[in-house]
Design a protein around this motif. Structure first.
Motif: not given
Length: 82
Positions: A20-37, A59-67
Motif C-alpha cells: 500500500g505504499a503511495t510514495r516510494i523514495f529510492s536510491e542506488k548507493i552503497s550501504t556504507r554511504a553516510t549521506q542518504r538524500p 516503510v523500509v523494505h529491508e532494514h539492512k538497506r538503511l546501512g
C-alpha cells in the motif's frame, strides 16, 4: 519485441506497492554511504505531513538497506523533529 528484463529492484518495489505504499523514495548507493538524500527527503516529508495532522507510516523494505548509520528509531525521531 522481447520483454524487458526485470530490474533487481522489482521485487522490492512490488512488495512496497502491495503493502500500500503511495510514495516510494529510492536510491542506488552503497550501504556504507553516510549521506542518504532520498531517505532525508522521505523523513522530511513524513515530518511535514505529521505536522499537518496526517498519520504517516515510513516503510523500509529491508532494514539492512538503511546501512549501519541509520537505525529505524533515528528516522522516526527525525520525522518528529526531535
Amino acid at each position: 519485441m522481447r520483454p524487458r528484463p526485470a530490474s533487481p529492484w522489482t521485487p522490492q518495489l512490488d512488495s512496497l506497492t502491495e503493502a500500500g505504499a503511495t510514495r516510494i523514495f529510492s536510491e542506488k548507493i552503497s550501504t556504507r554511504a553516510t549521506q542518504r538524500p532520498e531517505l532525508d527527503k522521505a523523513v522530511k516529508l513524513a515530518g511535514e505531513l505529521r505536522a499537518s495532522g496526517v498519520r504517516v507510516t515510513l516503510v523500509v523494505h529491508e532494514h539492512k538497506r538503511l546501512g549501519p548509520r541509520h537505525r529505524a528509531g533515528d528516522a522516526g525521531r527525525r520525522a518528529q523533529g526531535q
